[in-house]
Structures are given as structure tokens and as C-alpha cells.
Design a protein around this motif. Structure first.
Motif, PDB file in Angstrom:
ATOM      1  N   LEU A  53       2.475 -57.890 -49.330  1.00  0.00           N
ATOM      2  CA  LEU A  53       3.274 -57.335 -50.160  1.00  0.00           C
ATOM      3  C   LEU A  53       3.619 -58.283 -51.145  1.00  0.00           C
ATOM      4  CD1 LEU A  53       5.898 -56.334 -47.350  1.00  0.00           C
ATOM      5  CD2 LEU A  53       4.055 -54.995 -48.348  1.00  0.00           C
ATOM      6  N   SER A  54       3.822 -57.765 -52.387  1.00  0.00           N
ATOM      7  CA  SER A  54       4.114 -58.651 -53.614  1.00  0.00           C
ATOM      8  C   SER A  54       5.407 -59.667 -53.372  1.00  0.00           C
ATOM      9  CB  SER A  54       4.077 -57.832 -54.789  1.00  0.00           C
ATOM     10  OG  SER A  54       5.399 -57.076 -55.112  1.00  0.00           O
ATOM     11  N   ALA A  55       5.349 -60.520 -54.427  1.00  0.00           N
ATOM     12  CA  ALA A  55       6.405 -61.487 -54.379  1.00  0.00           C
ATOM     13  C   ALA A  55       7.851 -60.659 -54.536  1.00  0.00           C
ATOM     14  CB  ALA A  55       6.483 -62.619 -55.170  1.00  0.00           C
ATOM     15  N   ARG A  56       7.791 -59.416 -55.265  1.00  0.00           N
ATOM     16  CA  ARG A  56       8.837 -58.836 -55.714  1.00  0.00           C
ATOM     17  C   ARG A  56       9.913 -58.373 -54.305  1.00  0.00           C
ATOM     18  NH1 ARG A  56       6.938 -53.768 -59.280  1.00  0.00           N
ATOM     19  NH2 ARG A  56       9.124 -53.534 -59.220  1.00  0.00           N
ATOM     20  N   PHE A  57       9.137 -58.410 -53.297  1.00  0.00           N
ATOM     21  CA  PHE A  57       9.834 -57.966 -52.132  1.00  0.00           C
ATOM     22  C   PHE A  57      10.787 -58.713 -51.491  1.00  0.00           C
ATOM     23  CE2 PHE A  57       6.185 -55.020 -52.055  1.00  0.00           C
ATOM     24  CZ  PHE A  57       6.698 -53.897 -51.567  1.00  0.00           C
ATOM     25  N   THR A  58      10.594 -60.210 -51.914  1.00  0.00           N
ATOM     26  CA  THR A  58      11.402 -61.295 -51.523  1.00  0.00           C
ATOM     27  C   THR A  58      12.146 -61.829 -52.539  1.00  0.00           C
ATOM     28  OG1 THR A  58       9.610 -62.968 -51.695  1.00  0.00           O
ATOM     29  CG2 THR A  58       9.867 -61.740 -49.333  1.00  0.00           C
ATOM     30  N   ASP A  59      12.283 -61.378 -53.696  1.00  0.00           N
ATOM     31  CA  ASP A  59      12.996 -61.862 -55.055  1.00  0.00           C
ATOM     32  C   ASP A  59      14.492 -62.327 -54.354  1.00  0.00           C
ATOM     33  OD1 ASP A  59      11.050 -62.186 -56.729  1.00  0.00           O
ATOM     34  OD2 ASP A  59      11.653 -60.207 -57.642  1.00  0.00           O
ATOM     35  N   GLY A  60      15.122 -61.795 -53.640  1.00  0.00           N
ATOM     36  CA  GLY A  60      16.444 -62.092 -53.324  1.00  0.00           C
ATOM     37  C   GLY A  60      16.839 -62.998 -52.209  1.00  0.00           C
ATOM     38  N   TRP A  61      15.715 -63.771 -51.576  1.00  0.00           N
ATOM     39  CA  TRP A  61      15.881 -64.445 -50.845  1.00  0.00           C
ATOM     40  C   TRP A  61      16.549 -65.865 -51.214  1.00  0.00           C
ATOM     41  CZ3 TRP A  61      11.391 -64.658 -46.782  1.00  0.00           C
ATOM     42  CH2 TRP A  61      11.410 -63.539 -46.044  1.00  0.00           C
ATOM     43  N   GLY A  62      17.481 -66.308 -50.392  1.00  0.00           N
ATOM     44  CA  GLY A  62      18.175 -67.684 -50.854  1.00  0.00           C
ATOM     45  C   GLY A  62      17.144 -68.997 -50.600  1.00  0.00           C
ATOM     46  N   SER A  63      16.187 -68.793 -49.857  1.00  0.00           N
ATOM     47  CA  SER A  63      15.153 -69.900 -49.859  1.00  0.00           C
ATOM     48  C   SER A  63      14.407 -70.058 -51.040  1.00  0.00           C
ATOM     49  CB  SER A  63      14.514 -69.807 -48.430  1.00  0.00           C
ATOM     50  OG  SER A  63      13.890 -68.270 -48.680  1.00  0.00           O
ATOM     51  N   ARG A  64      13.913 -68.774 -51.426  1.00  0.00           N
ATOM     52  CA  ARG A  64      13.052 -68.645 -52.453  1.00  0.00           C
ATOM     53  C   ARG A  64      13.785 -69.246 -53.957  1.00  0.00           C
ATOM     54  NH1 ARG A  64       9.917 -63.930 -54.281  1.00  0.00           N
ATOM     55  NH2 ARG A  64       9.331 -65.549 -55.794  1.00  0.00           N
ATOM     56  N   ARG A  65      15.111 -69.285 -53.911  1.00  0.00           N
ATOM     57  CA  ARG A  65      15.830 -69.923 -55.064  1.00  0.00           C
ATOM     58  C   ARG A  65      16.098 -71.381 -54.945  1.00  0.00           C
ATOM     59  NH1 ARG A  65      18.996 -65.445 -54.086  1.00  0.00           N
ATOM     60  NH2 ARG A  65      20.666 -66.818 -52.981  1.00  0.00           N
ATOM     61  N   CYS A  66      16.507 -71.880 -53.475  1.00  0.00           N
ATOM     62  CA  CYS A  66      16.905 -73.127 -53.414  1.00  0.00           C
ATOM     63  C   CYS A  66      15.763 -74.108 -52.728  1.00  0.00           C
ATOM     64  CB  CYS A  66      17.896 -73.192 -52.349  1.00  0.00           C
ATOM     65  SG  CYS A  66      19.598 -72.068 -52.838  1.00  0.00           S
ATOM     66  N   TRP A  67      14.927 -73.526 -52.157  1.00  0.00           N
ATOM     67  CA  TRP A  67      13.982 -74.525 -51.525  1.00  0.00           C
ATOM     68  C   TRP A  67      12.851 -75.064 -52.346  1.00  0.00           C
ATOM     69  CZ3 TRP A  67      12.989 -72.700 -45.603  1.00  0.00           C
ATOM     70  CH2 TRP A  67      14.071 -72.767 -44.923  1.00  0.00           C
ATOM     71  N   VAL A  68      12.953 -74.302 -53.467  1.00  0.00           N
ATOM     72  CA  VAL A  68      11.748 -74.567 -54.619  1.00  0.00           C
ATOM     73  C   VAL A  68      12.342 -75.227 -55.865  1.00  0.00           C
ATOM     74  CG1 VAL A  68       9.790 -73.457 -55.502  1.00  0.00           C
ATOM     75  CG2 VAL A  68      10.648 -72.512 -53.743  1.00  0.00           C
ATOM     76  N   SER A  69      11.501 -76.349 -56.405  1.00  0.00           N
ATOM     77  CA  SER A  69      11.796 -77.047 -57.656  1.00  0.00           C
ATOM     78  C   SER A  69      11.451 -76.115 -58.743  1.00  0.00           C
ATOM     79  CB  SER A  69      11.160 -78.198 -57.452  1.00  0.00           C
ATOM     80  OG  SER A  69       9.920 -78.134 -57.739  1.00  0.00           O
ATOM     81  N   PRO A  70      11.943 -76.452 -59.883  1.00  0.00           N
ATOM     82  CA  PRO A  70      11.582 -75.504 -61.120  1.00  0.00           C
ATOM     83  C   PRO A  70      10.029 -75.719 -61.312  1.00  0.00           C
ATOM     84  CG  PRO A  70      13.622 -76.986 -61.446  1.00  0.00           C
ATOM     85  CD  PRO A  70      12.987 -77.346 -60.170  1.00  0.00           C
ATOM     86  N   ARG A  71       9.361 -76.522 -60.723  1.00  0.00           N
ATOM     87  CA  ARG A  71       8.031 -76.618 -60.834  1.00  0.00           C
ATOM     88  C   ARG A  71       7.134 -75.723 -59.707  1.00  0.00           C
ATOM     89  NH1 ARG A  71       6.430 -81.585 -59.543  1.00  0.00           N
ATOM     90  NH2 ARG A  71       4.580 -81.482 -60.272  1.00  0.00           N
ATOM     91  N   GLY A  72       7.840 -75.277 -58.897  1.00  0.00           N
ATOM     92  CA  GLY A  72       7.381 -74.431 -57.774  1.00  0.00           C
ATOM     93  C   GLY A  72       7.045 -75.064 -56.605  1.00  0.00           C
ATOM     94  N   LYS A  73       7.489 -76.511 -56.434  1.00  0.00           N
ATOM     95  CA  LYS A  73       7.221 -77.368 -55.421  1.00  0.00           C
ATOM     96  C   LYS A  73       8.359 -77.303 -54.286  1.00  0.00           C
ATOM     97  CE  LYS A  73       3.212 -78.566 -57.195  1.00  0.00           C
ATOM     98  NZ  LYS A  73       2.197 -78.210 -56.794  1.00  0.00           N
TER      99      LYS A  73
END
Length: 422
Positions: A53-73
Motif C-alpha cells: 500500500l502506498s504511503a498515502r495510507f499512513t499519512d495521518g500517523w503521528g509517528s510519521r510526523r514526529c519520529w522522522v527528521s526533516p531529512r527523512g532520517k
């Protein structure tokens, strides 16, 4: 589940005895708005086929906002601030121990310190390549806004059962540097799994059920690493030339992969990666779980068969050994089916009586799905009751008695069919 899918699934379950995976491809689903649960159920659960499933399915997850730096790390600062004192399981990918990696329990802050140093030293350390695996974060931090299970995976009997008995769970977080990996295996109890990359990339090597038999060495042991040239040595792996090439999937950040029941796989982190994973069983795969348990018990009986005549309660000892190896025995499997069946019976009785539903998770999928679940549970329960090894157990203390639960389930199924004119 809609009525058309319900009728299709019932017919499929009755008439579908085997599955051919020749020419199988891993489908990619782009749009969550046009991909329904019923479509996932038909195309992937019933056929036991993988998908992404594409990344669009998990766009709303808090971990995808907070666990990832602006550089995607990985956002180490956020993880330290929120979970630094948590004790986590860490495996050493460079050490093989009984076809797995040895683990130790350390604070997350200690692991992140190691990870930072590992990156700075060009992904090298005298400690080896350490991989945080199988962390029960959901159990330890239930109130954190980390993620929400996608609707396609909500019929999750494993976690429903272990939540009900306040026991274990099968919800995990994985964190590891580039180069960390998981050896060749299939998932616990022949369960499904889903896995979402919060950040980073993974390479999956997937083998359809049955192909693992070609990847056994001359002693019958499964390969540990299917990428090694040793597999081309016919003296070491006499049947490897007969097997198929793996399906290779590159999973990007945000994407979800669905691994079906009995599919052996090996996974490599191509970048610094964080992922969330669940193991789960439902009505489509519970027969696979039951078959797996029968095979495990058969293997145990063969292993200790020479002591059968000298050992009191030999059948019970076999159950104890099986549970120590697999995590479940026939008694607990009955209790597992009991919880699932009674939850569906209660839901259907509440639904058709017009009362408030006490199990909101079941209401998401509707009464026809609960009916399908109950039917599949009854089928396996009937097989369990008829099983000679189960008959050897002392079931008098079971409440309700297995046959009573089966009759109650069948009566509710019959009443629901009559009410809905199915």
C-alpha cells in the motif's frame, strides 16, 4: 463486509483447497480512497497473496510526523525525549545462534547512542550490527499517538485474544541502521504480518508457501540467509535448484507491506529504518494456524517418541514441549477459539436485538463479517474436537465445554442466516 463479499467468501472457503502462486506478482495499491476492505479481503486475504500500500495510507500517523527528521532520517531527539528510559530488545545481526540472532535488553537511550556512533563510524562498530527488534511499544505506551491500525488489518484475532487475557501481544516496533536484517523465516503460528516503514527503506525477499522446502540443507534445516552462495552447492542444499527465485520488494518510507500466511521471507534494511509491524490471524488464515499446530505436535511426538512407554501422561508432556517451542498448545488454542467465538456471538446477539454494541472494533466490519468469523471458528473448533490428540486432554474443566460452544456457535449461525435470508 458487504453481502456480495460475504457470499463469495463462504463459497471460496468451501471450495478452495489449494492455491497456485506461479507467476505471482506483488501488487501496488496507490489510492486509499478507492481501495475498500471488501476488495482487500477478496484479492489478498482469500488468495493469500502479498501486496504493498502506498504511503498515502499512513499519512495521518503521528509517528510519521514526529519520529522522522526533516531529512527523512530517524528523529533521535524525539525518541529520546519520549521513550529514552524504555527497555528494548536488541539483536546482534552479526551473530548466529540457533538460526536466529542473540538478543539483550538495554535502555533505548543506550541503543540510540550506539546507533549514532555506528553512523559516524561509517556503519561499523566492534559491537557488531545491532538491531532493535520486537519491541512491544504499544503495550508499554498505549496512550501515545503513534499509529492507528488500517481497516484492512482490524480483524486481528491474535491481538484480540491476548488483549482479552491481558497477556502478550503481537504489535512491534523495529529500529535499525543500514545493513541490519532479519534471517529467513515465516511468521509465528503461520500468521499474517503487516509492516509500515516510518522512515527508511527495506528489501524483502518473499517465497510462496512450499518453496521453503527447496531451501533446506541436507540435514533438513532451513537456510539462514538465502542470499549466500552456499545455496548453489547441491551437496549442501540438494533441492535448491528446483525452487523459484524470490519475489523482491523494495519498500519505501511510509509504505505498508502485507505478508500472507506461510510466506517465508528475509528482510534487509537498506537505510536507517524504523518500522511498525503486527502479526495477526483471522478467519481466512485460522485453518493455517490449526494445520501448523498439528505439524508442530507431530514433530514433538516423533522427537520424544522413544520415551512414550516409560513416561506417564506422555500426551500431556508433548503438549508442554510444543508450548515451550511454539508458545501455544491445544488447550490454549481452544481458549483462543473460545474468545473469538464468544465475542462474535455476543456481537451478533447485540446487533440483532438492537442493543448498544459492546465491541466497537467488530462494528467497523459489520455483522456479516462477524458471521463469517463465527463460521470459520466453528469449522476449526469442530476439527479440534474430533482430533485424537485433543481428546487425550482433560477437557472437563473447560467452560463452556468444547461441544457446548460448538453447538451454541452453530445455533447463532443458523439464526443469523434465517434472519438475513442468506
Amino acid at each position: 463486509m458487504d453481502k456480495e463479499t460475504f457470499l463469495y467468501s463462504c463459497n471460496f472457503s468451501l471450495n478452495h483447497n489449494s492455491q497456485s502462486y506461479e507467476g505471482c506478482q506483488v501488487e501496488y495499491i496507490e489510492d486509499p480512497d478507492s481501495f475498500t476492505y471488501s476488495e482487500f479481503f477478496r484479492r489478498f486475504l482469500l488468495s493469500n497473496s502479498p501486496c504493498v500500500l502506498s504511503a498515502r495510507f499512513t499519512d495521518g500517523w503521528g509517528s510519521r510526523r514526529c519520529w522522522v527528521s526533516p531529512r527523512g532520517k530517524p528523529n533521535f531527539d524525539h525518541l529520546l525525549q519520549n521513550f529514552g528510559d524504555a527497555i528494548v530488545p536488541v539483536a546482534n545481526c552479526d551473530v548466529k545462534e540457533y538460526n536466529a540472532n542473540p538478543k539483550e535488553q538495554i535502555p533505548l537511550r543506550e541503543y540510540i547512542t550506539y546507533w549514532k556512533d555506528y553512523i559516524q563510524n561509517n556503519y561499523c562498530s566492534p559491537k557488531g550490527c545491532l538491531y532493535l527488534k520486537d519491541w512491544h511499544m504499544h503495550r508499554a505506551f498505549p496512550d501515545k499517538n503513534i499509529y492507528s491500525t488500517l481497516v484492512y488489518f482490524t480483524s486481528d484475532w491474535l491481538n484480540e485474544y491476548w488483549d482479552a487475557i491481558a497477556g502478550d501481544d503481537y504489535r512491534f516496533v523495529y529500529m535499525g541502521p543500514k545493513g541490519s536484517w532479519t534471517p529467513f523465516h515465516s511468521d509465528v503460528f503461520r500468521s499474517y504480518s503487516w509492516s509500515v516503514n516510518i522512515c527508511g527503506r527495506k528489501k524483502w525477499l518473499l517465497f510462496p508457501p512450499g518453496q521453503e522446502e527447496y531451501l533446506r540443507d541436507r540435514h533438513g534445516q532451513l537456510a539462514y540467509d538465502v542470499t549466500l552462495p552456499d545455496l548453489q552447492d547441491s551437496c549442501l542444499y540438494p533441492h535448491s535448484a528446483k525452487g523459484c527465485q524470490p519475489l523482491e520488494v523494495i519498500q519505501e518510507a511510509g509504505e505498508t507491506i502485507f505478508i500472507p500466511s506461510g510466506w517465508h521471507h528475509q528482510v534487509h534494511n537498506m537505510e536507517d529504518t524504523i518500522s511498525i509491524n503486527h502479526n495477526w490471524v483471522n478467519g481466512c488464515s485460522v485453518t493455517c494456524m490449526w494445520h501448523f499446530l498439528q505439524c508442530e505436535l507431530k514433530a514433538v511426538k516423533q522427537e520424544i517418541g522413544e520415551w512414550r512407554e516409560t513416561m506417564d501422561d506422555w500426551h500431556q508432556h508433548c503438549q508442554v514441549v510444543m508450548k515451550s517451542c511454539t508458545g501455544i498448545d491445544y488447550k490454549e488454542f481452544y481458549l483462543f477459539l473460545k474468545v473469538i467465538a464468544e465475542n462474535r456471538i455476543r456481537f451478533l446477539e447485540e446487533y440483532f436485538a438492537g442493543r448498544d454494541i459492546s465491541t466497537p472494533s467488530l462494528s467497523k466490519l459489520g455483522p456479516l463479517h462477524a458471521l463469517y468469523d463465527l463460521g470459520r471458528t466453528a469449522d476449526v473448533l469442530a476439527a479440534l474436537i474430533a482430533n485424537e490428540d485433543f481428546k487425550q486432554l482433560e477437557t472437563e474443566s473447560f467452560s463452556p465445554a468444547p461441544l457446548e460452544l460448538l453447538h451454541h456457535s452453530q445455533a447463532v449461525i443458523d439464526d443469523t442466516y434465517r434472519i438475513n435470508n442468506l
